[in-house]
Design an enzyme around this catalytic site. Structure first.
Site, PDB file in Angstrom:
ATOM      1  N   HIS A  52      -9.938  -0.178  -2.958  1.00  0.00           N
ATOM      2  CA  HIS A  52      -9.892  -1.309  -3.482  1.00  0.00           C
ATOM      3  C   HIS A  52      -9.913  -2.610  -2.519  1.00  0.00           C
ATOM      4  O   HIS A  52      -9.148  -3.525  -2.743  1.00  0.00           O
ATOM      5  CB  HIS A  52      -8.764  -1.337  -4.762  1.00  0.00           C
ATOM      6  CG  HIS A  52      -7.325  -1.405  -4.076  1.00  0.00           C
ATOM      7  ND1 HIS A  52      -6.986  -0.129  -3.893  1.00  0.00           N
ATOM      8  CD2 HIS A  52      -6.426  -1.976  -4.076  1.00  0.00           C
ATOM      9  CE1 HIS A  52      -5.618   0.012  -3.304  1.00  0.00           C
ATOM     10  NE2 HIS A  52      -5.232  -1.195  -3.474  1.00  0.00           N
ATOM     11  N   ASP A  69      -1.220  -1.457   4.789  1.00  0.00           N
ATOM     12  CA  ASP A  69      -1.314  -0.380   5.668  1.00  0.00           C
ATOM     13  C   ASP A  69      -2.615  -0.672   6.526  1.00  0.00           C
ATOM     14  O   ASP A  69      -3.798  -0.422   5.636  1.00  0.00           O
ATOM     15  CB  ASP A  69      -1.398   0.748   4.965  1.00  0.00           C
ATOM     16  CG  ASP A  69      -1.534   2.032   5.773  1.00  0.00           C
ATOM     17  OD1 ASP A  69      -1.560   1.827   7.067  1.00  0.00           O
ATOM     18  OD2 ASP A  69      -1.550   3.187   5.295  1.00  0.00           O
ATOM     19  N   ARG A 129      -7.642 -14.398  -0.362  1.00  0.00           N
ATOM     20  CA  ARG A 129      -8.513 -15.637  -0.501  1.00  0.00           C
ATOM     21  C   ARG A 129      -7.675 -16.688  -1.399  1.00  0.00           C
ATOM     22  O   ARG A 129      -7.443 -17.624  -1.028  1.00  0.00           O
ATOM     23  CB  ARG A 129      -9.851 -15.420  -0.957  1.00  0.00           C
ATOM     24  CG  ARG A 129     -10.641 -16.576  -1.104  1.00  0.00           C
ATOM     25  CD  ARG A 129     -12.000 -15.956  -1.295  1.00  0.00           C
ATOM     26  NE  ARG A 129     -12.343 -15.076  -2.272  1.00  0.00           N
ATOM     27  CZ  ARG A 129     -12.587 -13.823  -1.926  1.00  0.00           C
ATOM     28  NH1 ARG A 129     -12.898 -13.322  -0.905  1.00  0.00           N
ATOM     29  NH2 ARG A 129     -12.666 -12.782  -2.788  1.00  0.00           N
ATOM     30  N   HIS A 161       0.823  -1.049  -0.130  1.00  0.00           N
ATOM     31  CA  HIS A 161       0.025  -0.032   0.105  1.00  0.00           C
ATOM     32  C   HIS A 161       0.777   1.242  -0.058  1.00  0.00           C
ATOM     33  O   HIS A 161       2.286   1.297   0.396  1.00  0.00           O
ATOM     34  CB  HIS A 161      -0.926  -0.078   1.292  1.00  0.00           C
ATOM     35  CG  HIS A 161      -2.155  -0.891   1.215  1.00  0.00           C
ATOM     36  ND1 HIS A 161      -2.707  -1.489   2.302  1.00  0.00           N
ATOM     37  CD2 HIS A 161      -2.957  -1.408  -0.195  1.00  0.00           C
ATOM     38  CE1 HIS A 161      -3.416  -2.093   1.637  1.00  0.00           C
ATOM     39  NE2 HIS A 161      -3.690  -2.305   0.432  1.00  0.00           N
ATOM     40  N   GLY A 194      -2.142  -1.517  -8.553  1.00  0.00           N
ATOM     41  CA  GLY A 194      -3.054  -2.324  -7.801  1.00  0.00           C
ATOM     42  C   GLY A 194      -4.587  -2.098  -8.195  1.00  0.00           C
ATOM     43  O   GLY A 194      -5.182  -2.967  -8.711  1.00  0.00           O
ATOM     44  N   ASP A 200     -10.187  -6.102  -3.703  1.00  0.00           N
ATOM     45  CA  ASP A 200      -8.871  -6.742  -4.168  1.00  0.00           C
ATOM     46  C   ASP A 200      -7.986  -7.524  -3.175  1.00  0.00           C
ATOM     47  O   ASP A 200      -7.588  -8.346  -3.473  1.00  0.00           O
ATOM     48  CB  ASP A 200      -8.327  -5.699  -5.162  1.00  0.00           C
ATOM     49  CG  ASP A 200      -9.198  -5.156  -6.208  1.00  0.00           C
ATOM     50  OD1 ASP A 200      -9.899  -5.712  -6.718  1.00  0.00           O
ATOM     51  OD2 ASP A 200      -8.976  -3.969  -6.505  1.00  0.00           O
ATOM     52  N   ASP A 205      -3.621  -5.987  -9.005  1.00  0.00           N
ATOM     53  CA  ASP A 205      -4.147  -7.106  -7.882  1.00  0.00           C
ATOM     54  C   ASP A 205      -4.545  -8.058  -8.885  1.00  0.00           C
ATOM     55  O   ASP A 205      -4.279  -9.424  -8.515  1.00  0.00           O
ATOM     56  CB  ASP A 205      -5.188  -6.437  -6.884  1.00  0.00           C
ATOM     57  CG  ASP A 205      -4.469  -5.542  -5.954  1.00  0.00           C
ATOM     58  OD1 ASP A 205      -3.242  -5.428  -5.950  1.00  0.00           O
ATOM     59  OD2 ASP A 205      -5.269  -4.632  -5.757  1.00  0.00           O
TER      60      ASP A 205
END
Length: 125
Positions: free
Chosen positions: A92, A85, A101, A12, A60, A95, A65
């Site tokens: 997002h 962060d 996951r 981030h 991203g 994402d 991402d």
């Protein structure tokens, strides 16, 4: 000749300095891997460690991402290092959740901070 395994690096905005420092500190180990990274993170790692094999994908929020997610799903990523962060709202965020996951589903190591990334990198290196 076999292709080097890939490590994905994402950070981030407020964590990009920490990611560049992480790459500098572990440049010798990271040199044994191909690095894929989201746009600005990839550029920062390239600036910090010009000798590393880094592919900077899209930013991203602009699809980077998802590009890394696709690499995870196809077996192209060995380790995901995502310096998150936790104190800044991310538009997002879905994402981020999708990437974590996928790392779980495809059973690849996932580090969300330096304290976790360092021992995982040592184990792979």
């Amino acid at each position: 000749m076999t292709e080097k395994p890939a490590i994905a690096l994402i950070a981030h905005d407020l964590m990009k300095d920490a990611m560049a420092d992480f790459a500098r500190t572990h440049e010798a180990v990271l040199s044994g891997f191909s690095i894929v990274a989201t746009g600005t993170t990839g550029q920062r790692v390239i600036e910090a460690c010009p000798g590393l094999d880094v592919t900077a994908l899209k930013s991203g929020p602009l699809g980077g991402d998802q590009q890394i997610g696709a690499l995870i799903a196809t077996g192209g990523v060995t380790l995901l290092v995502f310096f998150v962060d936790p104190l800044t709202a991310m538009p997002h965020d879905v994402d981020v959740k999708a990437l974590t996951r996928l790392a779980i589903v495809y059973d690849i190591p996932l580090a969300l901070n330096r304290a976790t990334a360092e021992p995982l990198l040592r184990a792979l290196g």
